[in-house]
Design an enzyme around this catalytic site. Structure first.
Site, PDB file in Angstrom:
ATOM      1  N   ASP A   1     -19.384  52.303  -3.484  1.00 18.29           N
ATOM      2  CA  ASP A   1     -19.710  50.577  -4.229  1.00 18.29           C
ATOM      3  C   ASP A   1     -20.308  50.525  -1.813  1.00 18.29           C
ATOM      4  O   ASP A   1     -19.832  49.595  -2.005  1.00 18.29           O
ATOM      5  CB  ASP A   1     -18.761  49.778  -4.203  1.00 18.29           C
ATOM      6  CG  ASP A   1     -19.076  47.969  -4.219  1.00 18.29           C
ATOM      7  OD1 ASP A   1     -17.901  47.565  -4.526  1.00 18.29           O
ATOM      8  OD2 ASP A   1     -20.251  47.523  -3.822  1.00 18.29           O
TER       9      ASP A   1
ATOM     10  N   GLY B   1     -17.272  56.751   4.942  1.00 21.82           N
ATOM     11  CA  GLY B   1     -16.546  57.682   3.326  1.00 21.82           C
ATOM     12  C   GLY B   1     -16.467  59.175   3.425  1.00 21.82           C
ATOM     13  O   GLY B   1     -16.286  59.785   2.636  1.00 21.82           O
TER      14      GLY B   1
HETATM   15  N1  SAM Z   1     -22.021  45.368  -3.510  1.00 27.72           N
HETATM   16  C1  SAM Z   1     -22.790  45.152  -2.843  1.00 27.72           C
HETATM   17  C2  SAM Z   1     -23.405  46.077  -3.270  1.00 27.72           C
HETATM   18  O1  SAM Z   1     -24.513  46.716  -4.228  1.00 27.72           O
HETATM   19  O2  SAM Z   1     -24.096  45.925  -2.281  1.00 27.72           O
HETATM   20  C3  SAM Z   1     -21.618  46.278  -1.939  1.00 27.72           C
HETATM   21  C4  SAM Z   1     -20.365  45.248  -1.268  1.00 27.72           C
HETATM   22  S1  SAM Z   1     -19.375  46.287  -0.144  1.00 27.72           S
HETATM   23  C5  SAM Z   1     -19.186  45.220   0.854  1.00 27.72           C
HETATM   24  C6  SAM Z   1     -20.187  47.366   0.653  1.00 27.72           C
HETATM   25  C7  SAM Z   1     -19.586  48.145   1.507  1.00 27.72           C
HETATM   26  O3  SAM Z   1     -20.144  49.042   2.129  1.00 27.72           O
HETATM   27  C8  SAM Z   1     -19.710  47.219   3.347  1.00 27.72           C
HETATM   28  O4  SAM Z   1     -18.622  46.531   3.737  1.00 27.72           O
HETATM   29  C9  SAM Z   1     -20.448  48.640   4.430  1.00 27.72           C
HETATM   30  O5  SAM Z   1     -19.159  48.375   5.229  1.00 27.72           O
HETATM   31  C10 SAM Z   1     -19.292  49.559   3.208  1.00 27.72           C
HETATM   32  N2  SAM Z   1     -20.290  50.880   4.183  1.00 27.72           N
HETATM   33  C11 SAM Z   1     -21.678  51.009   4.406  1.00 27.72           C
HETATM   34  N3  SAM Z   1     -21.608  52.517   4.465  1.00 27.72           N
HETATM   35  C12 SAM Z   1     -20.074  53.050   4.281  1.00 27.72           C
HETATM   36  C13 SAM Z   1     -19.295  54.242   4.587  1.00 27.72           C
HETATM   37  N4  SAM Z   1     -20.648  55.489   4.931  1.00 27.72           N
HETATM   38  N5  SAM Z   1     -18.515  54.522   4.444  1.00 27.72           N
HETATM   39  C14 SAM Z   1     -17.700  53.635   4.274  1.00 27.72           C
HETATM   40  N6  SAM Z   1     -17.958  52.555   4.044  1.00 27.72           N
HETATM   41  C15 SAM Z   1     -18.847  51.710   3.847  1.00 27.72           C
END
Ligand code: SAM
Length: 290
Positions: A159, A142
């Site tokens: 998220d 991100g």
């Molecule tokens: N609702 C959940 C919570 O509150 O913990 C989050 C759910 S969502 C599946 C979290 C997602 O963030 C994961 O699939 C992970 O791969 C993604 N993620 C973590 N760091 C990230 C980054 N730097 N850029 C993009 N996605 C990222």
């Protein structure tokens, strides 16, 4: 006391506390380049996604989290056209954003596997939002995406997993500075900011980092049964609009006009969400606003 027979999945919150679920079945367990991904079916909460052992979302209570992550900010904004979601690979936040008349919702999720598995096993959460023609799905980090992106957003929704590993940067001052410059003049950012009970420092850190960059910063709460300690925080930074001060009649009009249907969020819940318990107000220095 129910028998502890059968297959159980425990999420260990810390060395002294865990939450455990009796399983109907284990569906998937695999390692992506970023994390361990598990999909299980529980008796109590239906299908559930875990990343590195931490519950991310479940069929039974996802509506609480995703409605409260999205609607307070989207209904505060008079005309949200372009929305960015960072993380959110299960599609639940994307589904709620697309309920608003946005022109474009871009979801930037670093882990392709999370999106692929969520599309197959968690369609009850995404409700096929990934296929919506207003949605663009980008597999990337991100922070890197936002650094490259030239067009501004009306809202940025983070998220992500908790601030560990690749997600850490999404809770940093640098990221919030980048987000500020990537938002239009009425723009807002909202991020999940962890458990008020077990991650108070994370809540504080997020709030203070956001407050350093945005003129207005708020924490608000919702109870999400499958999240540690249930009382979950969201932190919102705003350039212009103050969510708790938008008249309920205005938000009500927007809900009706946009045909927003909810099971948890409503205007009274929205107002109450910004009322914080004393221990949290003290931890935030009593200034849960500008
Ligand atoms: N609702 C959940 C919570 O509150 O913990 C989050 C759910 S969502 C599946 C979290 C997602 O963030 C994961 O699939 C992970 O791969 C993604 N993620 C973590 N760091 C990230 C980054 N730097 N850029 C993009 N996605 C990222």
């Amino acid at each position: 006391m129910p028998e502890k027979k059968g297959l159980w999945q425990t999420e260990y919150i810390n060395t002294d506390y865990g939450q455990t679920y009796r399983l109907k079945r284990k569906i998937v367990s695999e390692k992506s380049p970023y994390q361990k991904i598990e999909l299980v079916e529980t008796f109590e909460f239906g299908k559930m996604l875990l990343l590195d052992g931490a519950v991310q979302t479940s069929e039974k209570d996802e509506f609480i989290y995703h409605e409260m992550l999205v609607h307070p900010a989207l209904l505060t904004h008079p005309k949200p056209n372009r929305v960015l979601i960072i993380g959110g690979g299960d599609g639940g936040a994307l589904r709620r954003v697309l309920e608003h008349p946005v022109e474009e919702a871009i979801l930037v999720e670093m882990d392709q596997k999370v999106v692929e598995l969520s599309k197959v096993y968690l369609s009850s959460i995404s409700n096929y939002a990934f296929d919506n023609k207003r949605a663009t799905i980008i597999i990337d980090d991100g922070f890197s995406f936002l650094k490259r992106e030239k067009k501004k957003f009306d809202l940025i929704i983070v998220d992500s997993t908790d601030p560990v590993g690749k997600a850490t940067v999404l809770f940093s001052k640098d990221f919030y500075q980048l987000a500020f410059s990537s938002l239009n003049e009425e723009g807002m950012i909202v991020t999940q900011s962890g458990s008020v009970f077990y991650q108070l420092d994370e809540v504080r850190q997020t709030f203070f980092n956001l407050k350093k960059i945005f003129p207005y910063a708020y924490v608000y709460l919702a109870s999400v049964p499958t999240y540690p300690g249930s009382l979950w925080s969201f932190t919102l930074g705003s350039k212009l609009h103050l969510p708790p001060l938008i008249p309920l009649s205005v938000k009500k009009e927007r809900m009706i006009k946009r045909k927003i249907k909810t099971r948890y969020y409503n205007l009274e819940v929205d107002l109450a969400a910004f009322a914080l318990p004393t221990f949290l107000k003290e931890a935030l220095g009593e200034t849960n606003s500008s």
